[in-house]
Design a protein around this motif. Structure first.
Motif, PDB file in Angstrom:
ATOM      1  N   GLN A 101       0.843  -1.199   0.000  1.00 14.98           N
ATOM      2  CA  GLN A 101       0.000   0.000   0.000  1.00 14.98           C
ATOM      3  C   GLN A 101       0.880   1.251   0.000  1.00 14.98           C
ATOM      4  O   GLN A 101       1.931   1.269   0.637  1.00 14.98           O
ATOM      5  N   ALA A 122      -2.271   6.674   5.039  1.00 15.17           N
ATOM      6  CA  ALA A 122      -2.373   5.806   3.870  1.00 15.17           C
ATOM      7  C   ALA A 122      -2.629   6.688   2.662  1.00 15.17           C
ATOM      8  O   ALA A 122      -3.428   7.611   2.726  1.00 15.17           O
ATOM      9  N   LYS A 123      -1.929   6.414   1.572  1.00 14.94           N
ATOM     10  CA  LYS A 123      -2.175   7.174   0.351  1.00 14.94           C
ATOM     11  C   LYS A 123      -2.955   6.283  -0.587  1.00 14.94           C
ATOM     12  O   LYS A 123      -2.557   5.164  -0.868  1.00 14.94           O
ATOM     13  N   HIS A 124      -4.086   6.786  -1.033  1.00 12.88           N
ATOM     14  CA  HIS A 124      -4.894   5.976  -1.924  1.00 12.88           C
ATOM     15  C   HIS A 124      -4.532   6.279  -3.365  1.00 12.88           C
ATOM     16  O   HIS A 124      -4.209   7.404  -3.695  1.00 12.88           O
ATOM     17  N   ASP A 125      -4.587   5.273  -4.238  1.00 12.49           N
ATOM     18  CA  ASP A 125      -4.317   5.562  -5.650  1.00 12.49           C
ATOM     19  C   ASP A 125      -5.634   5.825  -6.388  1.00 12.49           C
ATOM     20  O   ASP A 125      -6.707   5.786  -5.796  1.00 12.49           O
ATOM     21  N   GLU A 126      -5.510   6.097  -7.701  1.00 11.73           N
ATOM     22  CA  GLU A 126      -6.695   6.525  -8.443  1.00 11.73           C
ATOM     23  C   GLU A 126      -7.479   5.360  -9.040  1.00 11.73           C
ATOM     24  O   GLU A 126      -8.346   5.563  -9.865  1.00 11.73           O
ATOM     25  N   ASN A 127      -7.127   4.119  -8.637  1.00 19.99           N
ATOM     26  CA  ASN A 127      -7.820   2.972  -9.223  1.00 19.99           C
ATOM     27  C   ASN A 127      -9.033   2.557  -8.405  1.00 19.99           C
ATOM     28  O   ASN A 127      -8.949   2.398  -7.192  1.00 19.99           O
TER      29      ASN A 127
ATOM     30  N   THR B 122      -9.959   6.908   4.967  1.00 22.01           N
ATOM     31  CA  THR B 122      -9.068   6.368   3.951  1.00 22.01           C
ATOM     32  C   THR B 122      -7.607   6.692   4.244  1.00 22.01           C
ATOM     33  O   THR B 122      -6.760   5.810   4.258  1.00 22.01           O
ATOM     34  N   TRP B 123      -7.325   7.964   4.460  1.00 28.81           N
ATOM     35  CA  TRP B 123      -5.939   8.374   4.684  1.00 28.81           C
ATOM     36  C   TRP B 123      -5.541   8.319   6.162  1.00 28.81           C
ATOM     37  O   TRP B 123      -4.380   8.192   6.486  1.00 28.81           O
ATOM     38  N   LEU B 187      -0.753  14.139  -1.147  1.00 31.50           N
ATOM     39  CA  LEU B 187      -1.481  13.056  -0.502  1.00 31.50           C
ATOM     40  C   LEU B 187      -2.656  12.645  -1.391  1.00 31.50           C
ATOM     41  O   LEU B 187      -3.010  11.481  -1.488  1.00 31.50           O
ATOM     42  N   GLN B 189      -4.738  11.599  -4.542  1.00 30.35           N
ATOM     43  CA  GLN B 189      -4.369  10.755  -5.678  1.00 30.35           C
ATOM     44  C   GLN B 189      -4.506  11.510  -6.990  1.00 30.35           C
ATOM     45  O   GLN B 189      -5.106  12.565  -7.048  1.00 30.35           O
ATOM     46  N   GLY B 190      -3.962  10.907  -8.056  1.00 29.35           N
ATOM     47  CA  GLY B 190      -4.062  11.498  -9.393  1.00 29.35           C
ATOM     48  C   GLY B 190      -5.479  11.400  -9.939  1.00 29.35           C
ATOM     49  O   GLY B 190      -6.377  10.907  -9.268  1.00 29.35           O
ATOM     50  N   SER B 191      -5.674  11.863 -11.182  1.00 29.25           N
ATOM     51  CA  SER B 191      -7.007  11.856 -11.780  1.00 29.25           C
ATOM     52  C   SER B 191      -7.430  10.428 -12.120  1.00 29.25           C
ATOM     53  O   SER B 191      -6.636   9.657 -12.656  1.00 29.25           O
ATOM     54  N   THR B 192      -8.691  10.117 -11.801  1.00 34.08           N
ATOM     55  CA  THR B 192      -9.229   8.800 -12.140  1.00 34.08           C
ATOM     56  C   THR B 192      -9.783   8.816 -13.552  1.00 34.08           C
ATOM     57  O   THR B 192      -9.577   7.910 -14.342  1.00 34.08           O
ATOM     58  N   SER B 200      -9.133   5.098 -14.837  1.00 37.79           N
ATOM     59  CA  SER B 200      -8.783   4.028 -13.901  1.00 37.79           C
ATOM     60  C   SER B 200      -9.927   3.695 -12.950  1.00 37.79           C
ATOM     61  O   SER B 200      -9.716   3.418 -11.791  1.00 37.79           O
TER      62      SER B 200
END
Lengths: 150, 248
Positions: A101, A122-127, B122-123, B187, B189-192, B200
């Motif tokens: 993660q 926690a760093k969430h991704d864009e998926n 989440t974070w 922190l 996230q990038g573009s979905t 994504s």
């Protein structure tokens, strides 16, 4: 377009161009300071001195998490696939913390080269995908973080 | 054809014309908002599958992302209308530009609050000063600045010009918000959803998001007409055309 209107249009566009250029330069000058965290690679590049306070971000290296049996302390390695950094943290980790993660740890670099974190996010991704899709991807050989409670 | 369109377009600059036309358009826009927003909300909250990592908390995306887009788009619309108002000095355009500000500010506030509520589970934090969050907060301050400046000046036409200039200058913040996640480590996230290349988010989850994007656009158009009309009523309350409109 009448000359008056043309003049007004150019005056406004000129102001916008000026402010835009100034902001562009400001953003460029800030480029390093506006980083929310350093990756282990960036850390090595900058040769961060011991005792420096900063945030370290990257992926929790699978198989690196070791918990103390006597305390809430936990040792793990943060990696960006190029460089690695040992981290120690004592406290409650976020729910999404797991091997593989993305995390961001803020703290200081100890003289012995270990990063002592005072906070781990926690760093969430864009998926975004349903659990079944994630399972199918894993079967196809993609590496994905594991689900909570697994 | 072009001449006809131009004549029709110019007529919107007249306050009585705007008032009558927007009254007619509004109903359709509000109806469109309801028939897109309700199914989008229902699908987003109850129908689409949960996310493999976040479980149900990811459903905030169906509010957060469309709102975030609107917060930026409305600022752009406000700046463009302000530019037209500054150059051509059309009163209806000035009022329209200023009517954008509270709507955009509301979307920005929704973006910030939903993001914060999602960030906690989440974070592990409600707020951090990263590039994306800070620039979005500045956007909220810019909106408030435009509203405050417009309210502070007595003469509404002068007020709209001053606040409009602030709106135009504030536009430089929009690319910063958009690119913050690429320029800096954040922190957030990038573009979905990407304009180029595949998104994504899994195809099974995307329908309510797209429907909500349409719903928020229609909502903006509907509210913009309503607010502009209301402001016209206030400013022109002593004028003759108002009596005619009210009488009919």
């Amino acid at each position: 377009m009448t000359p008056t209107r043309k003049r007004r249009l150019f005056a406004v566009l000129f102001v916008l161009l000026g402010v835009g250029t100034a902001t562009g330069m400001l953003v460029y000058a800030l480029s390093d300071n506006a980083l929310f965290f350093y990756t282990p690679t960036k850390m090595a590049e900058e040769q961060v001195a011991a005792g420096t306070k900063f945030r370290l971000g990257g992926m929790v290296l699978p198989g690196s998490v070791k918990r103390d049996t006597q305390s809430l302390g936990v040792h793990f390695v943060i990696t960006d696939n190029d460089a690695e950094q040992d981290v120690f943290y004592e406290g409650i980790l976020p729910d999404l913390f797991r091997e593989g993660q993305g995390v961001i740890a803020s703290g200081i670099l100890r003289p012995d080269g270990k990063f002592e974190a005072t906070q781990v996010l926690a760093k969430h991704d864009e998926n975004y995908m349903p659990p079944e899709v994630a399972d199918a991807l894993r079967e196809a050989g993609h590496e994905l973080p594991t689900e909570p409670g697994v | 054809m072009w001449k006809k369109f131009k004549a029709w377009f110019h007529q919107w600059g007249s306050a009585p014309w705007f008032y009558r036309r927007s009254t007619r358009w509004e109903r359709w826009l509000w109806a469109g908002t309801i028939i897109t927003a309700l199914p989008a909300l229902f699908m987003g909250l109850f129908v689409v599958p949960t996310d493999y990592l976040q479980g149900d908390s990811y459903r905030i995306i169906f509010i957060h992302v469309p709102s975030a887009w609107m917060s930026m788009m409305i600022f752009g619309v406000m700046a463009l209308l302000s530019l037209v108002a500054l150059v051509w000095r059309i009163r209806t355009t000035e009022i329209m530009a200023m009517a954008c500000a509270p709507i955009g500010a509301a979307f920005t506030a929704i973006t910030l609050s939903t993001g914060s509520l999602w960030g906690r589970p989440t974070w592990g934090t409600y707020w951090q000063w990263d590039g994306r969050m800070t620039s979005e907060l500045i956007l909220l301050f810019l909106y408030i600045g435009v509203i405050a400046l417009y309210q502070a000046i007595e003469d509404k036409r002068q007020a709209a010009r001053a606040a409009g200039l602030l709106a135009i200058i504030g536009v430089v913040n929009i690319p910063i918000i958009h690119y913050s996640v690429q320029w800096w480590t954040t922190l957030h996230q990038g573009s979905t959803i990407k304009l180029t290349g595949p998104s994504s988010i899994d195809a099974s989850m995307i329908a309510p998001l797209l429907l909500m994007v349409v719903a928020t656009k229609l909502f903006f158009a509907a509210t913009l007409f309503t607010r502009t009309r209301a402001e016209l009523l206030v400013q022109d309350r002593h004028k003759k055309w108002i009596n005619e409109v009210v009488a009919s």
